[in-house]
Design a protein around this motif. Sequence first.
Motif, short mmCIF file in Angstrom:
data_model
loop_
_atom_site.label_atom_id
_atom_site.label_comp_id
_atom_site.label_asym_id
_atom_site.label_seq_id
_atom_site.Cartn_x
_atom_site.Cartn_y
_atom_site.Cartn_z
N THR A 1 9.40 -42.54 -42.76
CA THR A 1 8.47 -43.66 -42.61
C THR A 1 7.10 -43.23 -43.08
O THR A 1 6.56 -42.23 -42.60
N ILE A 2 6.55 -43.99 -44.00
CA ILE A 2 5.19 -43.75 -44.47
C ILE A 2 4.25 -44.68 -43.73
O ILE A 2 4.58 -45.84 -43.46
N SER A 3 3.08 -44.17 -43.38
CA SER A 3 2.07 -44.98 -42.71
C SER A 3 0.70 -44.46 -43.11
O SER A 3 0.57 -43.38 -43.69
N ARG A 4 -0.31 -45.24 -42.82
CA ARG A 4 -1.67 -44.80 -43.13
C ARG A 4 -2.62 -45.27 -42.05
O ARG A 4 -2.36 -46.28 -41.37
N ASP A 5 -3.71 -44.56 -41.92
CA ASP A 5 -4.80 -44.92 -41.01
C ASP A 5 -6.07 -44.91 -41.84
O ASP A 5 -6.64 -43.83 -42.10
N ASN A 6 -6.50 -46.07 -42.28
CA ASN A 6 -7.66 -46.12 -43.17
C ASN A 6 -8.95 -45.70 -42.46
O ASN A 6 -9.88 -45.21 -43.11
N SER B 1 -3.56 -51.75 -47.76
CA SER B 1 -3.74 -52.18 -46.37
C SER B 1 -2.72 -51.56 -45.43
O SER B 1 -2.89 -51.59 -44.21
N GLY B 2 -1.65 -51.02 -46.01
CA GLY B 2 -0.57 -50.46 -45.19
C GLY B 2 0.53 -51.44 -44.86
O GLY B 2 1.51 -51.08 -44.22
N GLY B 3 0.40 -52.67 -45.34
CA GLY B 3 1.36 -53.69 -44.97
C GLY B 3 2.65 -53.68 -45.77
O GLY B 3 3.65 -54.27 -45.35
N ILE B 4 2.64 -53.02 -46.90
CA ILE B 4 3.83 -52.99 -47.77
C ILE B 4 4.17 -51.53 -48.07
O ILE B 4 3.30 -50.73 -48.40
N THR B 5 5.45 -51.22 -47.95
CA THR B 5 5.92 -49.86 -48.20
C THR B 5 7.12 -49.88 -49.14
O THR B 5 7.79 -50.91 -49.30
N ALA B 6 7.37 -48.76 -49.74
CA ALA B 6 8.53 -48.60 -50.63
C ALA B 6 9.08 -47.20 -50.44
O ALA B 6 8.31 -46.25 -50.19
N TYR B 7 10.40 -47.07 -50.56
CA TYR B 7 11.04 -45.78 -50.32
C TYR B 7 12.10 -45.48 -51.38
O TYR B 7 12.72 -46.40 -51.94
N ASP C 1 -9.40 -46.91 -48.64
CA ASP C 1 -8.57 -48.10 -48.70
C ASP C 1 -8.58 -48.77 -50.08
O ASP C 1 -8.02 -49.83 -50.26
N ASN C 2 -9.22 -48.14 -51.05
CA ASN C 2 -9.10 -48.59 -52.44
C ASN C 2 -7.82 -48.07 -53.10
O ASN C 2 -7.50 -48.48 -54.22
N TYR C 3 -7.12 -47.17 -52.40
CA TYR C 3 -6.03 -46.45 -53.03
C TYR C 3 -4.66 -46.83 -52.47
O TYR C 3 -4.47 -46.89 -51.26
N VAL C 4 -3.73 -47.03 -53.39
CA VAL C 4 -2.31 -46.99 -53.03
C VAL C 4 -1.97 -45.52 -52.85
O VAL C 4 -2.37 -44.67 -53.65
N ARG D 1 -9.15 -43.22 -40.51
CA ARG D 1 -9.12 -41.75 -40.52
C ARG D 1 -8.92 -41.18 -41.92
O ARG D 1 -8.75 -39.97 -42.08
N ASN D 2 -8.89 -42.06 -42.94
CA ASN D 2 -8.68 -41.62 -44.32
C ASN D 2 -7.43 -40.75 -44.45
O ASN D 2 -7.45 -39.69 -45.09
N SER D 3 -6.36 -41.19 -43.83
CA SER D 3 -5.15 -40.36 -43.79
C SER D 3 -3.90 -41.19 -44.06
O SER D 3 -3.84 -42.38 -43.73
N VAL D 4 -2.92 -40.52 -44.63
CA VAL D 4 -1.59 -41.09 -44.82
C VAL D 4 -0.60 -40.10 -44.24
O VAL D 4 -0.83 -38.88 -44.26
N TYR D 5 0.50 -40.63 -43.71
CA TYR D 5 1.47 -39.79 -43.00
C TYR D 5 2.87 -40.05 -43.54
O TYR D 5 3.17 -41.12 -44.08
N LEU D 6 3.72 -39.07 -43.36
CA LEU D 6 5.14 -39.23 -43.67
C LEU D 6 5.93 -38.67 -42.50
O LEU D 6 5.98 -37.45 -42.32
N GLN D 7 6.50 -39.57 -41.71
CA GLN D 7 7.37 -39.17 -40.61
C GLN D 7 8.77 -38.99 -41.17
O GLN D 7 9.35 -39.92 -41.72
N MET D 8 9.31 -37.80 -41.00
CA MET D 8 10.62 -37.47 -41.56
C MET D 8 11.57 -37.15 -40.42
O MET D 8 11.36 -36.16 -39.70
N ASN D 9 12.58 -37.97 -40.27
CA ASN D 9 13.58 -37.78 -39.22
C ASN D 9 14.93 -37.47 -39.85
O ASN D 9 15.16 -37.71 -41.02
N SER D 10 15.81 -36.93 -39.03
CA SER D 10 17.17 -36.61 -39.48
C SER D 10 17.15 -35.84 -40.79
O SER D 10 17.85 -36.18 -41.76
N LEU D 11 16.35 -34.80 -40.82
CA LEU D 11 16.19 -34.04 -42.05
C LEU D 11 17.49 -33.37 -42.47
O LEU D 11 18.29 -32.93 -41.63
N LYS D 12 17.65 -33.28 -43.78
CA LYS D 12 18.84 -32.68 -44.38
C LYS D 12 18.42 -31.51 -45.26
O LYS D 12 17.28 -31.50 -45.76
#
Length: 127
Positions: free
Chosen positions: A68-73, A53-59, A29-32, A75-86
């Motif tokens: 949608t980007i999200s993180r679980d501090n 903290s996960g409270g602010i995102t940019a795309y 959680d020290n990392y963007v 679990r030391n993990s960050v995710y990228l949910q990708m919908n409607s892929l092109k």
Amino acid sequence: VQLQASGGGLVQAGDSLRLSCAASGRTFDNYVMGWFRQAPGKEREFVASISQSGGITAYADSVKGRFTISRDNARNSVYLQMNSLKPEDTAVYYCAAAESRGRLLITSKRGPDYDYWGQGTQVTVSS
């Protein structure tokens, strides 16, 4: 910190994928965190970023409303949910970590701001 991205694959246009990036090493959680991608013959481009903290995102404009980007501090993990892929989303996707080190860094779209990079995971979208 070491980053390991996973979850890529071959999908059809309109499908969804969820990328994961697991971090090991120092306090997560020290990392963007950010996701970037690079298509064949093109420069690496910014996809999404999330604050410590996960409270602010940019795309990137090209993925806004679909990814949608999200993180679980815990679990030391960050995710990228990708919908409607092109098909134009086809690329190698990289996760990256930026340590604040006294910088005013909430999110970042700039590759040079990131200190650590994962190995990449291939996403291929067929039409």
